[in-house]
Design a protein around this motif. Structure first.
Motif, PDB file in Angstrom:
ATOM      1  N   VAL A 124       0.839  -1.202   0.000  1.00  0.00           N
ATOM      2  CA  VAL A 124       0.000   0.000   0.000  1.00  0.00           C
ATOM      3  C   VAL A 124       0.872   1.249   0.000  1.00  0.00           C
ATOM      4  O   VAL A 124       0.642   2.203  -0.761  1.00  0.00           O
ATOM      5  CB  VAL A 124      -0.956   0.000   1.204  1.00  0.00           C
ATOM      6  CG1 VAL A 124      -1.598   1.377   1.381  1.00  0.00           C
ATOM      7  CG2 VAL A 124      -2.040  -1.061   1.041  1.00  0.00           C
ATOM      8  N   ALA A 125       1.885   1.247   0.854  1.00  0.00           N
ATOM      9  CA  ALA A 125       2.789   2.400   0.923  1.00  0.00           C
ATOM     10  C   ALA A 125       3.536   2.586  -0.396  1.00  0.00           C
ATOM     11  O   ALA A 125       3.687   3.715  -0.884  1.00  0.00           O
ATOM     12  CB  ALA A 125       3.774   2.209   2.076  1.00  0.00           C
ATOM     13  N   ARG A 126       3.993   1.484  -0.979  1.00  0.00           N
ATOM     14  CA  ARG A 126       4.725   1.569  -2.248  1.00  0.00           C
ATOM     15  C   ARG A 126       3.871   2.186  -3.342  1.00  0.00           C
ATOM     16  O   ARG A 126       4.322   3.064  -4.080  1.00  0.00           O
ATOM     17  CB  ARG A 126       5.199   0.168  -2.669  1.00  0.00           C
ATOM     18  CG  ARG A 126       6.130   0.185  -3.873  1.00  0.00           C
ATOM     19  CD  ARG A 126       6.531  -1.220  -4.288  1.00  0.00           C
ATOM     20  NE  ARG A 126       5.461  -1.898  -5.022  1.00  0.00           N
ATOM     21  CZ  ARG A 126       5.591  -3.111  -5.566  1.00  0.00           C
ATOM     22  NH1 ARG A 126       6.716  -3.790  -5.422  1.00  0.00           N
ATOM     23  NH2 ARG A 126       4.581  -3.652  -6.233  1.00  0.00           N
ATOM     24  N   GLU A 127       2.625   1.733  -3.444  1.00  0.00           N
ATOM     25  CA  GLU A 127       1.761   2.235  -4.508  1.00  0.00           C
ATOM     26  C   GLU A 127       1.399   3.708  -4.319  1.00  0.00           C
ATOM     27  O   GLU A 127       1.153   4.423  -5.291  1.00  0.00           O
ATOM     28  CB  GLU A 127       0.493   1.383  -4.597  1.00  0.00           C
ATOM     29  CG  GLU A 127       0.742  -0.055  -5.018  1.00  0.00           C
ATOM     30  CD  GLU A 127       1.570  -0.167  -6.283  1.00  0.00           C
ATOM     31  OE1 GLU A 127       1.243   0.522  -7.269  1.00  0.00           O
ATOM     32  OE2 GLU A 127       2.553  -0.931  -6.290  1.00  0.00           O
ATOM     33  N   LYS A 128       1.386   4.159  -3.072  1.00  0.00           N
ATOM     34  CA  LYS A 128       1.057   5.555  -2.794  1.00  0.00           C
ATOM     35  C   LYS A 128       2.294   6.445  -2.717  1.00  0.00           C
ATOM     36  O   LYS A 128       2.181   7.640  -2.448  1.00  0.00           O
ATOM     37  CB  LYS A 128       0.263   5.658  -1.486  1.00  0.00           C
ATOM     38  CG  LYS A 128      -1.133   5.039  -1.566  1.00  0.00           C
ATOM     39  CD  LYS A 128      -1.891   5.201  -0.265  1.00  0.00           C
ATOM     40  CE  LYS A 128      -3.301   4.630  -0.361  1.00  0.00           C
ATOM     41  NZ  LYS A 128      -4.143   5.393  -1.325  1.00  0.00           N
ATOM     42  N   GLY A 129       3.471   5.850  -2.944  1.00  0.00           N
ATOM     43  CA  GLY A 129       4.705   6.622  -2.885  1.00  0.00           C
ATOM     44  C   GLY A 129       5.084   7.055  -1.485  1.00  0.00           C
ATOM     45  O   GLY A 129       5.769   8.068  -1.308  1.00  0.00           O
ATOM     46  N   ARG A 130       4.648   6.290  -0.482  1.00  0.00           N
ATOM     47  CA  ARG A 130       4.926   6.627   0.918  1.00  0.00           C
ATOM     48  C   ARG A 130       6.076   5.784   1.456  1.00  0.00           C
ATOM     49  O   ARG A 130       6.420   4.753   0.877  1.00  0.00           O
ATOM     50  CB  ARG A 130       3.672   6.380   1.762  1.00  0.00           C
ATOM     51  CG  ARG A 130       2.502   7.278   1.403  1.00  0.00           C
ATOM     52  CD  ARG A 130       1.254   6.863   2.153  1.00  0.00           C
ATOM     53  NE  ARG A 130       0.119   7.752   1.863  1.00  0.00           N
ATOM     54  CZ  ARG A 130      -1.117   7.521   2.257  1.00  0.00           C
ATOM     55  NH1 ARG A 130      -1.399   6.419   2.958  1.00  0.00           N
ATOM     56  NH2 ARG A 130      -2.093   8.370   1.958  1.00  0.00           N
ATOM     57  N   TRP A 132       8.111   3.021   3.678  1.00  0.00           N
ATOM     58  CA  TRP A 132       7.753   1.635   3.955  1.00  0.00           C
ATOM     59  C   TRP A 132       7.736   1.287   5.442  1.00  0.00           C
ATOM     60  O   TRP A 132       7.582   0.118   5.803  1.00  0.00           O
ATOM     61  CB  TRP A 132       8.777   0.704   3.303  1.00  0.00           C
ATOM     62  CG  TRP A 132       8.754   0.661   1.819  1.00  0.00           C
ATOM     63  CD1 TRP A 132       7.986   1.404   0.967  1.00  0.00           C
ATOM     64  CD2 TRP A 132       9.561  -0.193   0.989  1.00  0.00           C
ATOM     65  NE1 TRP A 132       8.255   1.072  -0.335  1.00  0.00           N
ATOM     66  CE2 TRP A 132       9.223   0.102  -0.356  1.00  0.00           C
ATOM     67  CE3 TRP A 132      10.529  -1.154   1.253  1.00  0.00           C
ATOM     68  CZ2 TRP A 132       9.835  -0.554  -1.425  1.00  0.00           C
ATOM     69  CZ3 TRP A 132      11.132  -1.798   0.178  1.00  0.00           C
ATOM     70  CH2 TRP A 132      10.780  -1.510  -1.136  1.00  0.00           C
TER      71      TRP A 132
END
Length: 236
Positions: A124-130, A132
């Motif tokens: 989820v974080a990866r896809e939102k550019g947040r 890890w």
């Protein structure tokens, strides 16, 4: 000058047992290399082209360390807790902007490691550019075996195998690392003053997957040793 006093007792220095020594290895920092085996990069949907890419890293708190053989609780906030088996390089000398040829002089030894991951939160974080952090910097998620001293030795090959409840999940060879140990040490030293006590988890091969309460993880790296972890009940 009087030593400082604290509001409460500070935590002990994280440390790791060393094969054949009574002294322990005091841990400074934990570095993790992302996507350092081609097959794993592909299974994560992010193939690596070494000709145009450089290594990337994330860090975890040393407080996440746990010794091989421990039982750890299934962590909160996830339904996809996954294993990642890795070779760990233990740094034993300081170095900054070292060359690949000089990199071996920083090596103290090696250990087996597990980078346990809340994969659903990481993705989820990866896809939102947040960042890890919620997926990776998880309590009791940096598992490590005792360190085998091997000063100045570059571990360029050796079979890595990991099982869950006796079933092989991950199997590869250190010769398949995209970036070798000297390349990783030299690259990291461009950005950090590497210090004795720094650990480098060098990346995981293909076959990462979920575990559940009651599972037992076992792994080994040829020439280094073995590691084990028991997954306990979910935290209340």
């Amino acid at each position: 000058m009087n030593p400082p006093t604290y509001l409460w007792n500070p935590p002990p220095v994280p440390s790791i047992a060393v094969q054949g020594r009574s002294e322990r290895y005091p841990v400074n920092r934990l570095f993790f290399v992302g996507r350092n085996y081609h097959a794993h990069a592909i299974e994560m949907g992010r193939p690596v082209d070494k000709s145009v890419e450089v290594p990337f890293y994330f860090t975890k708190s040393p407080s996440t360390l746990v010794a091989s053989g421990a039982t750890v609780a299934y962590p909160p906030g996830t339904r996809d807790y996954q294993h990642e088996m890795e070779l760990v390089v233990a740094i034993g000398a300081p170095g900054f902007r070292v060359s690949e040829e000089q990199a071996a002089s920083l090596i103290y030894g090696y250990a087996c490691g597990l980078d346990m991951t809340r994969r659903d939160l990481q993705l989820v974080a990866r896809e939102k550019g947040r960042p890890w952090d919620l997926g990776k910097d998880v309590e009791d998620s940096s598992v490590v075996s005792e360190i085998v001293p091997a000063p100045g030795v570059v571990q360029g090959s050796g079979e890595l195998v990991m099982t869950v409840n006796g079933e092989v999940r991950q199997k590869s060879d250190l010769s398949r690392l995209i970036w070798s140990i000297p390349e990783l040490i030299a690259d990291l030293s461009k950005y950090y003053h590497l210090q004795p006590g720094d650990l480098i988890y060098t990346g995981t091969p293909a076959g990462v997957g979920p575990v559940k309460p009651g599972d037992r993880i076992e792994g080994r790296v040829a020439g280094v040793g073995s590691i084990a972890l028991n997954v306990g009940p979910e935290q209340a």
